[in-house]
Structure formats: C-alpha cells, structure tokens
Scaffold this active site. Structure first.
Site, PDB file in Angstrom:
ATOM      1  N   GLU A 139     -14.009   4.896  -4.254  1.00 55.49           N
ATOM      2  CA  GLU A 139     -15.180   4.103  -4.651  1.00 55.49           C
ATOM      3  C   GLU A 139     -16.013   3.646  -3.460  1.00 55.49           C
ATOM      4  O   GLU A 139     -17.145   3.175  -3.635  1.00 55.49           O
ATOM      5  CB  GLU A 139     -14.736   2.881  -5.466  1.00 55.49           C
ATOM      6  CG  GLU A 139     -14.289   1.663  -4.670  1.00 55.49           C
ATOM      7  CD  GLU A 139     -12.922   1.777  -4.019  1.00 55.49           C
ATOM      8  OE1 GLU A 139     -12.417   0.759  -3.520  1.00 55.49           O
ATOM      9  OE2 GLU A 139     -12.349   2.891  -3.986  1.00 55.49           O
TER      10      GLU A 139
ATOM     11  N   HIS B 175      -9.808   5.131  -0.816  1.00 54.10           N
ATOM     12  CA  HIS B 175     -10.798   4.427  -1.636  1.00 54.10           C
ATOM     13  C   HIS B 175     -11.922   5.372  -2.058  1.00 54.10           C
ATOM     14  O   HIS B 175     -12.968   5.438  -1.389  1.00 54.10           O
ATOM     15  CB  HIS B 175     -11.401   3.261  -0.844  1.00 54.10           C
ATOM     16  CG  HIS B 175     -10.503   2.081  -0.693  1.00 54.10           C
ATOM     17  ND1 HIS B 175     -10.474   1.051  -1.609  1.00 54.10           N
ATOM     18  CD2 HIS B 175      -9.596   1.769   0.268  1.00 54.10           C
ATOM     19  CE1 HIS B 175      -9.595   0.138  -1.212  1.00 54.10           C
ATOM     20  NE2 HIS B 175      -9.047   0.552  -0.082  1.00 54.10           N
TER      21      HIS B 175
ATOM     22  N   CYS C 232      -5.598   2.234  -3.723  1.00 52.53           N
ATOM     23  CA  CYS C 232      -5.053   1.495  -2.583  1.00 52.53           C
ATOM     24  C   CYS C 232      -3.973   0.507  -3.041  1.00 52.53           C
ATOM     25  O   CYS C 232      -2.863   0.919  -3.356  1.00 52.53           O
ATOM     26  CB  CYS C 232      -6.175   0.821  -1.798  1.00 52.53           C
ATOM     27  SG  CYS C 232      -5.675   0.315  -0.130  1.00 52.53           S
TER      28      CYS C 232
END
Length: 240
Positions: free
Chosen positions: A187, A185, A102
C-alpha cells in the site's frame, strides 16, 4: 439486479490520528477502489476500542501494519483479541479472505502457530526486489515483486498452516487459500513511506550501498499487487 458490493474491513493496528495513520487508510482505500469503485469499506481500530467485525459480513479483511512489538510477552487486550479473532475466523464456517500487511503478517503467523524474530539487519526501510517461489510466480504471474519495506520484526517459522510464496517468508498464503500476507507494504508509496522515516540518512531510505534496497522513491509494484489482491478476494473470482 445488481450484485452486492465488495465488502472490505480494514483492521487498523495503530492510532488513526497518529502520524501517517489516516493517510495509510486513504491509500488502501484508493488502491481497492481502483479495481472495485463501489467497494463498501469500513475501518475498525481495536486499539481504540472498536469491536472487530462479523466475518460473515465481509469479503476481505485487511490487517494493517502497526507499531506494537509482537515479540513482547505481555500484550494489551486489543492484541490478544485480534489474535483470537484470527484463530476464530480462519477456523470458522465463513471464509472471508484475510490480507495481512507487515504487522498483519506477523499477527497472522502467530495466530496460526508460527513464530517471530528480529532481523539481524535492524530496521529495514526501502524498496526491495522479492524473488517468488514457483507457487508465488504462478499466483502473481511474475518471478518477483518490487515492494516497499519498513520493519524490524519478521516471521521466522510459518507454522503448519501457511506456505511461502516468496523467499524468506516475504509473502505467505494459507494452504486453503483463505489468507495472504506480505512482510512488505504494497500500500505504500514514497509520500506515505516518508511519513514513517525518522531520518534523511540515505541508508535508512534504501540508498545505502550495502542495504540491498532501493530508495523509497524508486518504482514499485504496489498497484499491481493490490489489483491481484482484489481479484483473489473477489467472490466472483475466488478461484483465480
């Protein structure tokens, strides 16, 4: 004789004690250790005054998301230092892999001669299906990725050193294979994503009929993506 640990630096581009800060670090750590249980992972927060790490001591450098608007002309010292660090590491003799997430993708694109702009859709929050290019399909062994998104700024020009692995610059890789970036993202999960959502409005969390996004509790490919990231960044599989 045992091989050296997989050495990871997480460059946190947010105040660690702000909402979601430490949970995000914990999630990245968890995802790395699913593939590399003995990984040596250290966190550096230039925004809090930390010195950025010596690239020769790292196998993987991860730039997280962050709130600072990189479209601003005036940038604080830590942002300037981070951009210069990226230029130095990508041009230097040591070649640790660099992962941008990001804000991290946006910073890498700027450092490598690209440009940014604002999404005409405003803040994008939810889970998106990302079609991959032929190069991206080969790298990820899949024609698409499903990934969390939470951003308003995006890469509009990838510059001379990056190649798209997905449509609309959603995933980028440097021509020399050192750098891999995601506008989304990988994660994030629904718990982490919820910490960054300011409203329960279903449009904001991907459920709006016109958004093209899925709600944040939908299935996603985060674990699969991180497994591929670690394999790409591991010295013993650097060419796979």
């Amino acid at each position: 004789m045992s091989s050296p640990s997989f050495r990871v630096a997480i460059l946190a581009n947010f105040i660690l004690d702000d909402t979601g800060g430490r949970p995000m670090i914990d999630k990245i750590t968890q995802l790395i250790r699913q593939s590399k249980p003995d990984a040596e992972i250290n966190v550096y927060a230039a925004i809090e005054g930390d010195t950025l790490p010596d690239p020769e001591t790292k196998d993987l450098i991860i730039l997280t998301g962050g709130p600072f608007n990189l479209l601003k002309d005036e940038r604080p010292k830590w942002v300037v230092d981070t951009l210069e660090y990226l230029k130095t590491v990508t041009a230097g003799p040591s070649k640790p892999k660099i992962l941008g997430i990001c804000w991290g993708q946006q910073a890498i694109a700027l450092a490598l001669g690209g440009a940014l702009g604002k999404s005409d859709k405003g803040q994008i929050v939810g889970i998106a299906d990302i079609p991959l290019t032929p190069e991206g399909t080969k790298f990820f062994e899949s024609p698409s990725l499903t990934i969390h998104k939470n951003h308003e700024i995006l890469v509009t020009d990838i510059g001379p050193h990056l190649l798209p692995l997905a449509l609309n610059n959603e995933v980028l890789m440097s021509k020399d294979g050192q750098v891999l970036t995601f506008q989304g993202h990988p994660e994030m999960d629904s718990v982490l994503s919820r910490l960054f959502v300011a409203s329960d409005n279903p449009v904001l969390v991907g459920a709006g009929s016109d958004s093209g996004l899925k709600p944040i509790d939908s299935p996603h490919d985060g674990e699969i993506i991180f497994e591929r990231i670690v394999r790409w960044a591991s010295p013993e599989t650097a060419h796979s």
